[in-house]
Design an enzyme around this catalytic site. Structure first.
Site: not given
Ligand SMILES: Cc1cc2nc3c(=O)[nH]c(=O)nc-3n(C[C@H](O)[C@H](O)[C@H](O)COP(=O)(O)OP(=O)(O)OC[C@H]3O[C@@H](n4cnc5c(N)ncnc54)[C@H](O)[C@@H]3O)c2cc1C
Lengths: 507, 545
Positions: A294, A366
């Site tokens: 993202d 992540d």
């Protein structure tokens, strides 16, 4: 009854069997879609459905008279319950708290009704056909029907119609078969009440047809309910379904129905994820981000003037280019992934880690939570030992490792596995309202990393962290203290099992 | 659940006679291509039929040791000689590819096996095998000297799954169709296995261990070799259908025989030989994308130019003069040149059924012994896919088995590399379990590529209705003499045991000498034969075994 109608009866069996299995497949698919954890969902749905078939068959022995009428009534009931099952479940998911009981209850009800049908039909026919012939034919068509459903479902129905329409269409087919039954079984039905029966059949058909017309609206409302917001962007990549929803708190990203961030508080998560590692480096020049497609983690990294290059490895090109198609995300990340210092690599980090030879001053991990084996491999001792090869001599790592409160075994399994792989680890946690208490770890190879010092230049840009708050992240409250776990290895993947067990308790 | 579609027809055709060919099913020219392969049938058949008259050999060379056959056993023998400092040997392999039934292939996506694809984690006392794994860089010793394998070659989870009643579920036992009584029998079966794992004879020798040479010869155990696994299980009081299915699957998987064709001793060997005691956890398996082809690659790399492929040995003749030299005639398949080699010793590491044709003037007893060796036929297909089928159930695993299929399912070549998305290669296996192996071999040769490809794809379609569209290539390997068959009476027969003993200067290796087709057995016999040769040559060595 003569020969020709007999064949029609077998056709009836075939359609009933097809519809029955379709409802079961629908429930299983929907449950895995909404609740995740497809293994458990599918086994539960199948188990309940099969046992309900048995209950239905047993109940059929209590029906003593008016077999034909009863058969048609049941057919209509299956049509109604089965046909509306998918839209109903979709809608209900957003509104009610007892979704699971509803889901399993519906599956059971459909199972019982379908289980009632065959024995009744066989008893209806038994006067007219030799019994062994009858059993073999009925079972034959039953199985063909099942095959048909199993083939149609993945090839035609789900890709072309979607779950809601499939459900409604098969409901209609089912109700039409019931209506047709009033003609086929005419000689066995008393004329009294025949009109009413037909009327009810028409009503069910009408209801389901209305459902089809409104299907689009139902799906949007359903997905929106589920997401607690309006869907503002949705797409499917070969790897996942990407949905962005918006409500008055901000925008939220969902991957396969799982919330990834809410713009209202994502800064807490990303500041906690990134700064402990980058601030620990004496000279953070080359940074690696694994996952994090993202771009929000990269936004935090780019706050450091020392950073010369950021390499981001994320599986899904649709994720890393999402900001190009959805400008509010570009705004949220400050267009981080388009920064000249950033290189995006779309590859499975598990494969990339072996191929690349560069070394990094800080690594930010992540990845999604370890809910499947293909993600679980990224938290194994094997992966972590390869990760060491990518670290510069004084290199530091931070990793997100799920919630230590909701899933303590999962959290500590990651920590213990890191330690087993030669890392010195400092666990820490932060509160992110959207997620609750969230767990991370700071790790290095030589010495236990010291608690990092934020430079004023960075600190003043942050919304969550200052030096005092950062220090506090490393205090683990008593209810988050260490637990013993097995080590997560490629050949046991215990983490996926821990995670599955722990999160299912809370859902 | 199904019973009426093409695949069933195709597979029953397989079970029936080979004359029942399948007209009209060659419309497979769909979106994929492929090849029909087999080990060099032409040369093999010509050797068998005596079709290769021994030419006048004018060109004779000398060699210390000649190894015939480059499967695991031949390579292991060569490896052992190499580590004993004997350099004066040469290995001759008929095929242009090394490895025998452990050979592998390679595509842009992945390496993949053609036959053998895994080795169970060895027991601590299998020192020779640990030494090899250590040399390959995939195992290491701890401070106490105990070996363990590296994580990346231990089969990655999810390990195996079964397609039953329309769904994939973890593990191979069909839990979803098991009743309480089935589960009781399952537990009782496991307890019986535990009994045999812990069993020791008066000398402390276990009933079952690998290599098989270390197994107890006590009557109480080897009596089990007289009955079939099915008979033995019924005698023990089991009749559970899921249990029989599972054991039958295991027999077909390991021996290419049904539960009714496999010796009970062999059946128990499969379940009880891998653990030291019943409390220890199952040790798992070692695997590579290209299967045991990785071991073959390693051994060939170590052995270098002493491994010679494309060399068909046409005859082996014991010395008839005082030099004591064995005379070997070899055809170079590329140059078509024939040459002779005079060797001090020969290690025959090709299957026993070939000994009859290759070794001249054998004593009648030895020929009779070799004739007892029966081999089953197998088909292995490498299916190349452009992407994974969509499926909602338990995810794609290393080993994927379809209940109610005569095939053994497929293993996924990309699994161990952690490649979870995109193109992949699946290796699909089918043992032909006919009562007469020769019937199976006839079938193997009668069917065309179109037939085989259709059989493979329709079998996969049982579990993956969308598979056909994803397949880009199907290569089909026909193994005529794939595996030695452990039918009742063979493993503990005198013939089998005698066949492993030296015949003059000819020593024997090969997994078939154990009566069981396993990497560890092939490896053991290779080392054993090489050490026999070292002894004869008065070399100084300490045994690897
Ligand atoms: C489909 C299949 C799957 C299997 N899977 C497994 C598995 O997963 N794990 C496992 O442990 N085992 C497996 N096996 C068993 C496997 O056979 C053994 O592990 C082992 O590879 C046997 O080695 P070998 O040297 O004894 O025999 P082979 O592999 O048969 O080697 C004999 C060699 O001799 C050569 N040869 C024959 N004639 C001549 C001649 N005239 N001149 C020169 N060379 C000649 C042959 O070409 C061949 O290369 C499998 C076998 C098959 C067929």
């Amino acid at each position: 009854m003569n020969r020709a109608p007999l064949f029609l009866f077998y056709l009836n069996v075939l359609i009933i069997a097809t519809c029955g299995l379709i409802y079961e497949l629908l429930a299983g698919t929907l449950a895995s879609y909404l609740l995740g954890d497809s293994v458990t969902q599918f086994s539960l749905v199948i188990g309940i459905y099969l046992s309900a078939l048995g209950v239905g068959a047993w109940l059929s022995s209590f029906v003593e008279e008016k077999l034909a009428r009863c058969f048609i009534e049941i057919e209509l009931a299956v049509a109604l319950v089965g046909g509306t099952s998918a839209p109903l479940l979709f809608l209900a998911f957003g509104y009610i708290d007892w979704f699971r009981p509803l889901l399993y209850g519906l599956v059971f009800l459909i199972g019982v009704l379908v289980g009632l049908e065959l024995p009744l039909l066989m008893r209806l026919l038994k006067e007219h056909v030799d019994f062994s012939d009858l059993v073999s034919r009925v079972l034959t068509f039953d199985y063909i029907g099942a095959l048909l459903a199993a083939l149609l479902f993945p090839i035609l129905l789900v890709p072309h119609l979607g779950l809601v329409r499939t459900s409604l269409i098969f409901g209609i087919i089912n109700a039409l078969v019931g209506l047709w039954g009033t003609h086929l079984l005419r000689p066995l039905l008393s004329p009294k009440g025949l009109g009413g029966l037909r009327g009810r059949a028409m009503l069910v058909v009408g209801l389901l047809v209305t459902g089809i017309i409104k299907a689009d609206a139902i799906t949007t409302v359903a997905e929106e309910n589920q997401l607690a917001g309006t869907v503002v962007h949705a797409e499917s990549s070969p790897y996942q379904r990407i949905v962005i929803a918006e409500n008055n708190t901000g925008i939220q990203l969902f991957l396969n129905g799982q919330l990834q961030f809410n713009s209202a508080d994502e800064y807490r998560y990303h500041e906690a994820l990134v700064h402990p590692a980058v601030a620990s480096c004496r000279n953070a020049r080359r940074i690696l981000v694994l996952g994090g497609g993202d771009g929000l983690a990269v936004r935090e990294i780019l706050r450091y003037a020392t950073v010369e290059s950021v390499t981001l490895v994320d599986l899904d090109p649709a994720m890393t280019s999402l900001a190009d198609r959805f400008p509010p995300l570009a705004e949220l990340t400050g267009n981080a992934l388009r920064d000249s210092r950033v290189t995006v690599i779309n590859q499975d980090a598990f494969l990339w880690i072996d191929k690349d030879t560069a070394r990094f001053d800080a690594v930010i991990i992540d990845f999604p939570d370890p809910g499947s084996y293909s993600v679980g491999k990224l938290y194994t001792s094997y992966f972590f030992s390869r990760l060491r090869q990518r670290l510069a001599p004084q290199g530091v790592v931070t990793i997100q490792c799920s919630s230590p409160l909701v899933s303590p075994k999962s959290y500590w399994c990651v920590i213990n596995t890191l330690e087993k792989s030669g890392f010195r680890v400092r666990p820490f946690q932060a509160t992110v309202p959207t997620f609750g208490v969230w767990g991370f770890a700071l790790a290095a190879v030589e010495d236990l990393p010291s608690i990092p010092q934020l430079s004023p230049q960075v600190s003043q840009q942050l919304k969550f962290l200052d030096q005092r708050v950062l220090d506090d992240l490393f205090i683990m409250p008593r209810d988050l203290s260490h637990v013993e776990t097995e080590i997560n290895r490629l050949n046991n993947q215990v983490l996926v099992r821990y995670y599955d067990r722990e999160w299912s308790r809370w859902q | 659940m199904t019973g009426f579609d093409r695949r069933e027809l195709l597979l029953t055709a397989l079970a029936g006679s080979s004359s029942m060919l399948l007209p009209g099913c060659s419309q497979t020219n769909a979106g994929f291509t492929g090849e029909l392969l087999s080990p060099s049938l032409d040369v093999g058949h010509r050797i068998r039929d005596g079709d290769l008259p021994e030419p006048a050999v004018t060109n004779w060379q000398e060699s210390g040791v000649v190894i015939v056959g480059g499967g695991i056993s031949g390579l292991a023998a060569a490896w052992r000689l190499h580590h004993a400092g004997v350099d004066n040997f040469t290995l001759l392999e008929l095929e242009t590819v090394i490895g025998g039934t452990s050979r592998c292939g390679q595509s842009r996506v992945s390496g993949y096996p053609w036959g053998a694809h895994y080795v169970p984690v060895p027991r601590a006392d299998n020192r020779a095998l640990w030494r090899l794994l250590d040399e390959m860089g995939v195992a290491a010793q701890n401070a106490q000297g105990v070996y363990s394998a590296h994580e990346h070659i231990l089969c990655r989870e999810p390990h195996e799954r079964l397609f039953v009643q329309g769904h994939w579920a973890e593990g191979l036992y069909p839990h979803s169709v098991a009743t309480d009584e089935d589960l009781r029998q399952w537990t009782s079966f496991q307890e019986r296995i535990a009994h045999w794992i812990d069993w020791r004879d008066a000398r402390g020798t276990p009933a079952f261990t690998i290599p098989l040479a270390g197994c107890s010869a006590d009557e109480a155990v080897i009596g089990l070799d007289e009955v079939s696994m099915g008979d033995w299980m019924r005698r023990e009081g089991w009749d559970s259908v899921p249990l029989f299915w599972w054991v039958d699957y295991c027999c077909r998987d390991d021996y290419g025989l049904t539960i009714e064709q496999t010796s009970a001793w062999a059946g128990l060997f499969y379940f009880a030989s891998r653990r030291e005691n019943s409390n220890s956890v199952s040790p798992g398996v070692l695997t590579w994308p290209e299967g045991n082809g990785r071991i073959v690659r390693h051994l060939s790399r170590v052995l270098g130019s002493r491994v010679n492929t494309g060399q068909a040995v046409l005859s082996i003749q014991q010395s008839d003069d005082q030099t004591g030299r064995v005379r070997i005639v070899v055809l170079d398949r590329e140059t078509k040149q024939v040459r002779g080699i005079r060797a001090q010793q020969v290690i025959f590491a090709a299957p026993q059924f070939l000994a009859r044709y290759l070794i001249l003037n054998r004593p009648a007893g030895r020929v009779a012994d070799s004739d007892q060796f029966q081999y089953g036929a197998w088909v292995g297909a490498n299916v190349h896919l452009s992407d994974r089928p969509q499926e909602p159930d338990f995810p794609l695993s290393w080993d994927n088995v379809i209940h109610d299929s005569p095939s053994l399912g497929y293993v996924v070549a990309t699994h161990q590399q952690g490649i979870d998305h995109g193109p992949t290669v699946w290796t699909w296996y089918l043992p032909l379990c006919d009562d007469q192996p020769s019937d199976a071999r006839r079938k193997l040769l009668d069917l065309t590529w179109e037939h085989w490809a259709e059989i493979v794809i329709t079998d996969l379609e049982r579990a993956h209705p969308d598979a056909r569209d994803l397949v880009t290539r199907v290569d089909v390997m026909r193994w005529g003499h794939a595996m030695i068959q452990a039918r009742p009476g063979f493993i503990w027969s005198r013939s089998r045991q005698r066949a492993a003993t030296a015949e003059g200067a000819i020593h024997f290796a090969g997994t078939d000498l154990s009566g069981i087709a396993l990497m560890e057995e092939a490896f053991y016999h290779g080392i054993r034969a090489a050490e026999e040769v070292l002894t004869v040559r008065d070399a100084l060595f300490s045994s690897f075994l």
